[in-house]
Scaffold this motif. Structure first.
Motif, short mmCIF file in Angstrom:
data_model
loop_
_atom_site.label_atom_id
_atom_site.label_comp_id
_atom_site.label_asym_id
_atom_site.label_seq_id
_atom_site.Cartn_x
_atom_site.Cartn_y
_atom_site.Cartn_z
N PRO A 1 1.02 -1.28 0.31
CA PRO A 1 -0.26 -0.15 -0.13
C PRO A 1 1.27 1.35 0.00
CG PRO A 1 -0.39 -1.01 1.92
CD PRO A 1 0.51 -2.15 1.13
N ASN A 2 -0.28 2.11 -0.20
CA ASN A 2 0.59 3.48 -0.20
C ASN A 2 1.27 3.81 1.01
OD1 ASN A 2 1.78 6.96 -0.36
ND2 ASN A 2 -0.58 6.93 -1.68
N MET A 3 2.14 3.82 1.43
CA MET A 3 3.80 3.91 2.18
C MET A 3 3.47 5.90 2.51
SD MET A 3 3.78 1.50 4.45
CE MET A 3 2.59 0.63 3.02
N THR A 4 3.29 7.09 2.42
CA THR A 4 2.95 8.42 2.83
C THR A 4 2.08 8.47 3.80
OG1 THR A 4 2.83 8.96 -0.01
CG2 THR A 4 1.98 10.67 1.62
N GLY A 5 3.57 9.03 4.08
CA GLY A 5 2.35 9.71 6.14
C GLY A 5 3.05 8.56 7.23
N THR A 6 4.30 7.56 7.14
CA THR A 6 3.94 6.33 7.45
C THR A 6 5.24 6.50 8.28
OG1 THR A 6 4.63 4.56 5.87
CG2 THR A 6 2.44 4.93 7.18
N ALA A 7 6.09 6.08 8.62
CA ALA A 7 7.40 5.34 9.37
C ALA A 7 8.69 5.14 7.91
CB ALA A 7 7.42 4.75 10.59
N GLU A 8 7.49 4.01 7.00
CA GLU A 8 7.75 3.30 6.00
C GLU A 8 8.48 4.53 4.45
OE1 GLU A 8 6.51 -0.48 5.30
OE2 GLU A 8 5.94 -0.77 7.32
N ALA A 9 7.63 5.33 4.83
CA ALA A 9 7.69 6.15 3.94
C ALA A 9 8.93 6.32 3.00
CB ALA A 9 6.92 7.69 3.90
N TYR A 10 8.86 6.82 1.50
CA TYR A 10 10.23 6.93 0.91
C TYR A 10 11.15 8.80 1.38
CZ TYR A 10 13.37 8.30 -2.94
OH TYR A 10 15.04 8.51 -3.56
N ARG A 11 11.52 8.94 2.10
CA ARG A 11 12.64 10.07 2.13
C ARG A 11 14.09 10.17 1.45
NH1 ARG A 11 9.47 8.19 6.40
NH2 ARG A 11 7.93 9.64 7.33
N PRO A 12 14.06 10.52 0.16
CA PRO A 12 15.26 10.36 -0.42
C PRO A 12 16.71 11.63 0.54
CG PRO A 12 13.94 12.30 -1.37
CD PRO A 12 13.21 11.65 -0.59
N SER A 13 17.54 11.13 0.04
CA SER A 13 19.05 11.72 1.07
C SER A 13 19.16 13.55 1.29
CB SER A 13 20.30 11.67 0.23
OG SER A 13 20.09 12.07 -0.98
N SER B 1 16.10 14.91 1.50
CA SER B 1 14.55 15.41 2.99
C SER B 1 14.89 15.56 3.56
CB SER B 1 13.85 14.56 2.70
OG SER B 1 14.35 13.68 3.12
N LEU B 2 13.97 17.39 3.94
CA LEU B 2 13.84 17.21 5.37
C LEU B 2 14.15 16.69 7.18
CD1 LEU B 2 12.34 20.78 5.48
CD2 LEU B 2 15.07 20.52 5.20
N ASP B 3 13.37 15.25 5.84
CA ASP B 3 13.15 14.44 7.55
C ASP B 3 14.85 13.35 7.86
OD1 ASP B 3 10.57 14.90 7.77
OD2 ASP B 3 9.62 13.31 6.05
N ARG B 4 15.35 13.57 6.67
CA ARG B 4 16.53 12.88 6.87
C ARG B 4 17.56 13.81 6.91
NH1 ARG B 4 17.21 8.09 2.68
NH2 ARG B 4 19.60 8.30 4.00
N GLY B 5 17.31 15.28 7.50
CA GLY B 5 18.73 15.97 7.87
C GLY B 5 18.59 17.40 6.68
N GLY B 6 18.30 17.02 5.85
CA GLY B 6 18.27 18.10 4.90
C GLY B 6 19.46 18.34 3.79
N GLN B 7 20.59 17.75 4.53
CA GLN B 7 21.86 17.56 4.09
C GLN B 7 21.93 17.08 2.78
OE1 GLN B 7 24.28 19.79 4.74
NE2 GLN B 7 22.89 20.35 6.72
N ARG B 8 21.63 18.33 1.35
CA ARG B 8 22.10 17.24 -0.12
C ARG B 8 23.27 17.40 0.29
NH1 ARG B 8 18.53 20.90 -4.09
NH2 ARG B 8 21.15 19.97 -5.08
N GLN B 9 24.01 16.06 -1.11
CA GLN B 9 25.58 16.11 -1.79
C GLN B 9 25.54 17.53 -2.82
OE1 GLN B 9 25.62 12.29 -3.81
NE2 GLN B 9 25.39 10.43 -2.28
N ALA B 10 26.75 17.56 -2.55
CA ALA B 10 27.41 19.00 -3.08
C ALA B 10 26.83 18.63 -4.59
CB ALA B 10 28.74 19.42 -3.10
#
Length: 130
Positions: A95-107, A109-118
Motif C-alpha cells: 500500500p501507499n506508505m506516504t505519511g508513515t514511518a516507511e515512506a520514501y525519504r531521499p537523502s 529531504s528534511l526528514d533525513r537532515g536536509g543535507q544534500r550532496q554537493a
C-alpha cells in the motif's frame, strides 16, 4: 474510547448498512492483506456489482493489482482462476506508505537532515538574462 464505532464510521471499516447490503451477495475471495471481495446484483449497465471490504483502513492503495482488475471488470473470474501464478521475481503489492514511518525519504529531504550532496560542477543555473 470504550465504544466500538465501527458500525457507524466508514473510515474504520464497513458500516452496518454495508453489511446489511451484502446479504445475499457472493463472497468471491480474499487477498493477502485480508481484504474480502463480494459480487452480486447488477449495475445500470447490466454488469455485476463488485465490492471490497477492507481489513483495516479504507485505502484504495491497499487493493492488490490482480484484485483491482477484478473490481474494475478487466477480468471476469477471481484472479486466482484466470491470472497466471506470480513469477518468482515479482514483489507483493504494497500500500501507499506516504505519511508513515516507511515512506520514501531521499537523502536531501528534511526528514533525513536536509543535507544534500554537493553539486558536481556540471550544473549551470538558469537565468532569464542568459
Amino acid at each position: 474510547m470504550g465504544i466500538n464505532l465501527n458500525p457507524f464510521t466508514w473510515w474504520n471499516g464497513a458500516t452496518i448498512g454495508t453489511w446489511f447490503g451484502l446479504r445475499g451477495m457472493s463472497r468471491i475471495g480474499e487477498d493477502g492483506l485480508g481484504n474480502v471481495y463480494y459480487q452480486g446484483g447488477k449495475d445500470g449497465a447490466g454488469n455485476p456489482r463488485r465490492w471490497v471490504i477492507y481489513n483495516g483502513s479504507n485505502d484504495a492503495s491497499r487493493v492488490p493489482p490482480e484484485w483491482f482488475s477484478w473490481l474494475h471488470h478487466h477480468v471476469d473470474a477471481a484472479p486466482a482462476e484466470v491470472l497466471p501464478p506470480p513469477r518468482p521475481w515479482q514483489k507483493p503489492a504494497k500500500p501507499n506508505m506516504t505519511g508513515t514511518a516507511e515512506a520514501y525519504r531521499p537523502s536531501g529531504s528534511l526528514d533525513r537532515g536536509g543535507q544534500r550532496q554537493a553539486a558536481t560542477g556540471d550544473y549551470e543555473a538558469w537565468s532569464p538574462d542568459a
